[in-house]
Design a protein around this motif. Sequence first.
Motif, PDB file in Angstrom:
ATOM      1  N   THR A 175      67.675 -58.467  23.124  1.00  0.00           N
ATOM      2  CA  THR A 175      68.591 -59.463  22.701  1.00  0.00           C
ATOM      3  C   THR A 175      69.790 -59.000  23.161  1.00  0.00           C
ATOM      4  OG1 THR A 175      67.055 -60.347  20.946  1.00  0.00           O
ATOM      5  CG2 THR A 175      69.704 -60.866  20.889  1.00  0.00           C
ATOM      6  N   THR A 176      70.715 -59.768  23.900  1.00  0.00           N
ATOM      7  CA  THR A 176      71.842 -59.267  24.278  1.00  0.00           C
ATOM      8  C   THR A 176      73.140 -59.546  23.441  1.00  0.00           C
ATOM      9  OG1 THR A 176      71.950 -61.357  25.889  1.00  0.00           O
ATOM     10  CG2 THR A 176      71.120 -59.093  26.703  1.00  0.00           C
ATOM     11  N   THR A 177      73.075 -60.666  22.874  1.00  0.00           N
ATOM     12  CA  THR A 177      74.171 -61.094  21.867  1.00  0.00           C
ATOM     13  C   THR A 177      73.934 -61.336  20.427  1.00  0.00           C
ATOM     14  OG1 THR A 177      73.509 -63.491  22.437  1.00  0.00           O
ATOM     15  CG2 THR A 177      75.095 -62.437  23.771  1.00  0.00           C
ATOM     16  N   PRO A 178      74.770 -60.755  19.529  1.00  0.00           N
ATOM     17  CA  PRO A 178      74.083 -60.937  18.210  1.00  0.00           C
ATOM     18  C   PRO A 178      74.038 -62.385  17.633  1.00  0.00           C
ATOM     19  CG  PRO A 178      76.224 -59.576  18.542  1.00  0.00           C
ATOM     20  CD  PRO A 178      76.043 -60.325  19.694  1.00  0.00           C
ATOM     21  N   THR A 179      73.155 -62.702  16.746  1.00  0.00           N
ATOM     22  CA  THR A 179      73.059 -64.105  16.123  1.00  0.00           C
ATOM     23  C   THR A 179      74.252 -64.414  15.409  1.00  0.00           C
ATOM     24  OG1 THR A 179      70.871 -63.281  15.556  1.00  0.00           O
ATOM     25  CG2 THR A 179      71.615 -65.141  14.369  1.00  0.00           C
ATOM     26  N   ARG A 180      74.353 -65.766  15.651  1.00  0.00           N
ATOM     27  CA  ARG A 180      75.666 -66.439  14.932  1.00  0.00           C
ATOM     28  C   ARG A 180      75.458 -66.529  13.461  1.00  0.00           C
ATOM     29  NH1 ARG A 180      75.864 -71.761  13.598  1.00  0.00           N
ATOM     30  NH2 ARG A 180      78.051 -72.692  13.225  1.00  0.00           N
ATOM     31  N   GLU A 221      91.554 -55.589  12.369  1.00  0.00           N
ATOM     32  CA  GLU A 221      90.127 -55.701  12.300  1.00  0.00           C
ATOM     33  C   GLU A 221      89.506 -56.802  12.925  1.00  0.00           C
ATOM     34  OE1 GLU A 221      89.834 -55.125   8.059  1.00  0.00           O
ATOM     35  OE2 GLU A 221      90.288 -53.016   7.909  1.00  0.00           O
ATOM     36  N   ASN A 222      90.205 -58.101  12.683  1.00  0.00           N
ATOM     37  CA  ASN A 222      89.639 -59.209  13.403  1.00  0.00           C
ATOM     38  C   ASN A 222      89.451 -59.296  14.838  1.00  0.00           C
ATOM     39  OD1 ASN A 222      89.806 -60.329  10.816  1.00  0.00           O
ATOM     40  ND2 ASN A 222      91.294 -62.027  11.468  1.00  0.00           N
ATOM     41  N   LEU A 271      85.699 -59.355  16.725  1.00  0.00           N
ATOM     42  CA  LEU A 271      85.428 -60.070  18.077  1.00  0.00           C
ATOM     43  C   LEU A 271      84.979 -59.296  19.216  1.00  0.00           C
ATOM     44  CD1 LEU A 271      88.336 -62.733  17.189  1.00  0.00           C
ATOM     45  CD2 LEU A 271      85.528 -63.151  16.870  1.00  0.00           C
ATOM     46  N   GLU A 272      85.758 -58.413  19.329  1.00  0.00           N
ATOM     47  CA  GLU A 272      85.291 -57.467  20.692  1.00  0.00           C
ATOM     48  C   GLU A 272      83.909 -56.831  20.481  1.00  0.00           C
ATOM     49  OE1 GLU A 272      88.551 -54.724  21.043  1.00  0.00           O
ATOM     50  OE2 GLU A 272      89.645 -55.903  21.864  1.00  0.00           O
ATOM     51  N   MET A 329      82.320 -54.322  10.634  1.00  0.00           N
ATOM     52  CA  MET A 329      82.187 -54.358  12.154  1.00  0.00           C
ATOM     53  C   MET A 329      83.197 -53.468  12.739  1.00  0.00           C
ATOM     54  SD  MET A 329      79.196 -56.072  12.918  1.00  0.00           S
ATOM     55  CE  MET A 329      79.392 -56.989  14.252  1.00  0.00           C
ATOM     56  N   SER A 330      84.507 -53.615  12.269  1.00  0.00           N
ATOM     57  CA  SER A 330      85.603 -53.088  12.931  1.00  0.00           C
ATOM     58  C   SER A 330      85.397 -51.401  12.802  1.00  0.00           C
ATOM     59  CB  SER A 330      86.901 -53.248  12.194  1.00  0.00           C
ATOM     60  OG  SER A 330      87.991 -52.684  12.649  1.00  0.00           O
ATOM     61  N   THR A 331      84.924 -50.945  11.708  1.00  0.00           N
ATOM     62  CA  THR A 331      84.732 -49.595  11.423  1.00  0.00           C
ATOM     63  C   THR A 331      83.731 -49.186  12.457  1.00  0.00           C
ATOM     64  OG1 THR A 331      85.453 -49.750   8.988  1.00  0.00           O
ATOM     65  CG2 THR A 331      83.988 -47.849   9.676  1.00  0.00           C
TER      66      THR A 331
END
Length: 471
Positions: A76-81, A99-100, A104-105, A151-153
């Motif tokens: 899978t190449t993209t995370p689940t929404r 962090e936002n 997203l990045e 996720m930012s961390t």
Amino acid sequence: MDQLPGRPGNLTPEQDEKLRKFWEMFMQVCGVLGDDATGTETETNSETASRTGGKDSEKPKKSRMSLFKKKKEKGTTTPTRVAAMDNIKENDPEDKWGENKAYLETLATHSPEQIRATIWSMVKHDHPDALLLRFLRARKWDLQRALVMLMSTMNWRCSEAHVDDVIMANGEEFAAINEKSGDAKSKKLAEDFLAQLRMGKSHCYGSDKAGRPICIVRARLHRAGEQSEAGLELFTVYLIETTRFMLTHPVDTACVLFDLTGFSLSNMDYTPVKFMIKCFEANYPESLGVVLVHKAPWVFQGIWKILKGWLDPVVASKVHFTNTLKDLEEFVAKERIPTDLEGTSGYSYEYKEPVPGENDKMKDVETKDKLLQEREVLYEEYESKTLEWINELDAGKRAILHSERDAVAQNLREQYWRLDPYLRSRSYYDRIGVIKPDGKVDYYPSKIAPTPTNGTAAALAAGETGSDDVD
């Protein structure tokens, strides 16, 4: 010492429910849950009440996750929404550390497998719940903000700082080699890193009355410009990350003691201080128990006004000023206070250089890979038990599943310490016996073993032999 609130084993029903939802969101992003798990906001009131003991608990509706969700296919190449995260905006004026944008990045540049692997690598010897709870507490149990922070961390650790694969893997021995034979850039970084270790600008010694490891920062030993910004940041992250291994359950925070004896304006350097603040606020949440500022001179008053404005109010509330030995004794027993702080421990910092051969296990790729495979099985077992726990409405069965998750968490902890010498370069604290090969911590090692003089002795000092590490 009793477990503090908001930690594994000491959660309110509401906090337990937040943790359950947080795990669900995390596993959606990692692709562990299927696409039909669409977001935490769709759960009915009766479902929530049944889990937390509310008034509607006598008539719970069927959970939308009553069936076990299989893992998504590899590749899978993209995370689940995650529907609950759809309103995240990159440019939020209240987003102090960006962090936002990092969140997203991360979704745009990392596969679910990468996200999952990196976050699991953050667990190390901790209870997996303890890691997630740090982010929930730091963001006041706001699920959306906690996931953004997690996720930012993760992005910072793997894409910016390279905490595990570079900083902790290379460690002190690699720096000692580069100091002598590296290229100009590598040599400078190594020299700056080792200079701070050797002088003991910041170092850990002992624990305070609450059982927290103490990190002593001797500000008088810092001169702006003596070390590069990269060298200062490397040293800061290395020490914070190493201190994590000195946290022993139920203690999960540290005491930072800024010794301002002999401090002058020539010692003040705002850039590394701001980096340290960002580390604790953005990337090591809920890691500070107390901050002691000892013997601050009058010139520090103006500096403190600036620094306090940078700090999160919660962090600022943990700062205490001490001026005398008696003040310090409120936090640290006198017999545990170093001599240069007027204590009676008799301790003074003396760096011990890396020993040739102490990291030989890191060359044994075959054993490391076997241990990593063994660990992956435990990750999957924990995820499986967590999914069952998420879906279960019966309180009695949920309690049993919680205990089963705790048992797997203990296996993860014990297994980590067999894996550790294959991943992490030995530190000064391993060499003097503070951090033991099995993960036990001795803040005051009674005897420091003679420095091994050959690779075999160093390997023995680092732990058991490779063949014994694999079950």
